[in-house]
Design an enzyme around this catalytic site. Structure first.
Site, PDB file in Angstrom:
ATOM      1  N   HIS A 268       0.840  -1.208   0.000  1.00 27.89           N
ATOM      2  CA  HIS A 268       0.000   0.000   0.000  1.00 27.89           C
ATOM      3  C   HIS A 268       0.871   1.253   0.000  1.00 27.89           C
ATOM      4  CE1 HIS A 268      -3.598   2.410   1.328  1.00 27.89           C
ATOM      5  NE2 HIS A 268      -2.621   3.202   1.752  1.00 27.89           N
ATOM      6  N   GLU A 269       1.831   1.293   0.914  1.00 27.81           N
ATOM      7  CA  GLU A 269       2.637   2.512   1.062  1.00 27.81           C
ATOM      8  C   GLU A 269       3.543   2.744  -0.150  1.00 27.81           C
ATOM      9  OE1 GLU A 269       2.027   4.774   3.125  1.00 27.81           O
ATOM     10  OE2 GLU A 269       0.646   3.616   4.356  1.00 27.81           O
TER      11      GLU A 269
ATOM     12  N   TYR B 228      -4.181  14.584  -2.817  1.00 23.91           N
ATOM     13  CA  TYR B 228      -4.608  13.809  -1.648  1.00 23.91           C
ATOM     14  C   TYR B 228      -5.761  14.491  -0.922  1.00 23.91           C
ATOM     15  CZ  TYR B 228      -3.799  10.152   1.795  1.00 23.91           C
ATOM     16  OH  TYR B 228      -3.917   9.043   2.595  1.00 23.91           O
TER      17      TYR B 228
ATOM     18  N   GLU C 290      -5.876   6.593  -2.414  1.00 23.08           N
ATOM     19  CA  GLU C 290      -5.983   5.540  -1.396  1.00 23.08           C
ATOM     20  C   GLU C 290      -6.422   4.212  -2.013  1.00 23.08           C
ATOM     21  OE1 GLU C 290      -5.401   4.817   1.804  1.00 23.08           O
ATOM     22  OE2 GLU C 290      -4.170   6.595   1.642  1.00 23.08           O
TER      23      GLU C 290
ATOM     24  N   HIS D 216       1.747   4.335  -2.983  1.00 24.39           N
ATOM     25  CA  HIS D 216       1.613   5.800  -2.891  1.00 24.39           C
ATOM     26  C   HIS D 216       2.771   6.480  -3.630  1.00 24.39           C
ATOM     27  CE1 HIS D 216      -1.906   6.415  -0.520  1.00 24.39           C
ATOM     28  NE2 HIS D 216      -1.460   5.783   0.552  1.00 24.39           N
TER      29      HIS D 216
ATOM     30  N   ASP E 278     -10.607  13.628   7.458  1.00 26.59           N
ATOM     31  CA  ASP E 278      -9.832  12.699   6.631  1.00 26.59           C
ATOM     32  C   ASP E 278      -9.615  13.263   5.224  1.00 26.59           C
ATOM     33  OD1 ASP E 278      -8.568  10.237   5.948  1.00 26.59           O
ATOM     34  OD2 ASP E 278     -10.463   9.438   5.170  1.00 26.59           O
TER      35      ASP E 278
ATOM     36  N   HIS F 257      -9.755   8.106   3.065  1.00 27.53           N
ATOM     37  CA  HIS F 257      -9.755   6.691   3.470  1.00 27.53           C
ATOM     38  C   HIS F 257     -11.180   6.159   3.609  1.00 27.53           C
ATOM     39  CE1 HIS F 257      -5.794   8.031   5.102  1.00 27.53           C
ATOM     40  NE2 HIS F 257      -5.402   6.834   4.757  1.00 27.53           N
TER      41      HIS F 257
END
Ligand code: ZN
Length: 353
Positions: free
Chosen positions: A173-174, A188, A197, A177, A270, A275
């Site tokens: 996931h990271e 974002y 996301e 990004h 958020d 998310h």
């Protein structure tokens, strides 16, 4: 393929959303309170980096890694918050006495090799950018993030969360990004942020299933199930198969993800729901993968990813994914039925609006 240098829009993307940490903090979980404070500190650090462009010197910005070899470098923060202080593992070395450093090394290698062997992408920037991984960040730090140049993992508090390097889908996931940053640079915030996301969840889960050789049917489709500590065991951060059901407990609250546009989150928290509303395209991806298998669905999404731009919204995303499916049907890479399947999957979540 489009490529964008990332001198401006670097996103700092945390795996655990603030709204979960805020719920934990309200329930007297000390580690969550400390991690929230750390995140605020990190945002100030980012603000410093922004100032850098205007000539204000920041001592914390080491910049991106070396290009060309996609080499891994694992650093041990030893409970501190300074990055790249003590290199404990580098490319070609194997297994040291620290299982957390080993996990960061192994999982980032699996992610890098998936992009290279399956999608023919050479690391995050497609130019062999080194993968820089910092482990043991902070004291009981309950998060992991991509900071625009490198990855950072906390150890968790051992009760709510365990080491964030413990999860292949979190690492995938990271790092995704980073790829988004170097391709479309999706802003974002709001729908473009939810797509940012979403793409990270898509490749996090696709890489995990590929590595474990799971079918879409057998997989759990959970993000972050492996970082839950004994108190939160059995919960996860998100479910792509059933958004809104990943957790429901006194400490974390209830998973707020919608699985259809009719329940779209219009609030401001958020970053306007990055998310939260990602649950909608996540569900569509799952529906496609269920019909043509995750690897084919991920191939379509990866091709679509190259045609996105910074402010892409859900409706535009749907058109771009359908176009990518069409191209891959023409080249014989995905079955002909894929176009109809993609269309009906998005329709099932209320898209396009
Ligand atoms: Zn993220």
């Amino acid at each position: 393929m489009h490529k964008k240098t990332c001198s401006n829009k670097k996103c700092q993307c945390f795996i655990v959303p603030n709204y979960i940490l805020e719920n934990l903090a309200q329930n007297e979980v000390e580690a969550a309170r400390i991690s929230l404070a750390k995140s605020r500190q990190m945002r100030r650090r980012r603000a410093l980096k922004e100032y850098d462009i205007n000539g204000v010197v920041s001592l914390t910005d080491a910049g991106p890694g070396h290009r060309g070899e996609s080499a891994r470098h694992v650093y041990d923060c030893k409970g501190g918050t300074t990055l790249r202080v003590n290199e404990v593992l580098k490319e070609g070395e194997r297994s040291i006495g620290d299982p957390v450093a080993n996990h960061a090394y192994d999982y980032s290698g699996i992610v890098r090799d998936y992009f290279k062997n399956v999608l023919h992408r050479d690391s995050i920037d497609n130019e062999g950018l080194d993968l820089i991984l910092n482990v043991h960040y902070g004291d009981d730090y309950t998060n992991a993030f991509w900071d625009g140049d490198e990855m950072v993992f906390g150890d968790g508090d051992g009760e709510m969360f365990i080491s964030f390097a413990n999860s292949l889908d979190v690492v995938g996931h990271e790092l995704t990004h980073g790829i988004t940053q170097f391709t479309s640079g999706l802003e974002y915030n709001g729908q473009s942020g939810a797509l940012n996301e979403h793409l990270s969840d898509v490749f996090g889960i696709a890489i995990k299933q590929y590595h474990l050789q799971q079918t879409a049917e057998d997989a759990d489709w959970l993000i972050g199930a492996d970082i839950m500590g004994p108190t939160l065991k059995g919960q996860a951060l998100r479910s792509m198969k059933a958004p809104g059901t990943a957790y429901d407990n006194k400490l974390m609250g209830k998973d707020p993800q919608p699985d259809h546009m009719r329940n779209y989150f219009h609030g401001e928290r958020d970053n306007n729901g990055v998310h939260i509303n990602s649950g909608i395209p996540n569900k569509a991806f799952y529906l496609v993968a269920k019909e043509i298998e995750t690897d084919k669905a991920a191939l379509i999404w990866y091709h679509a990813m190259q045609s996105l731009y910074a402010t892409t919204k859900f409706n535009q995303f749907v058109q771009i994914v359908i176009k990518a499916a069409q191209k891959l049907v023409d080249s014989g890479d995905v079955p002909e039925k894929a176009i109809k399947i993609v269309e009906s999957a998005f329709k099932a979540v209320g898209l396009p609006e």
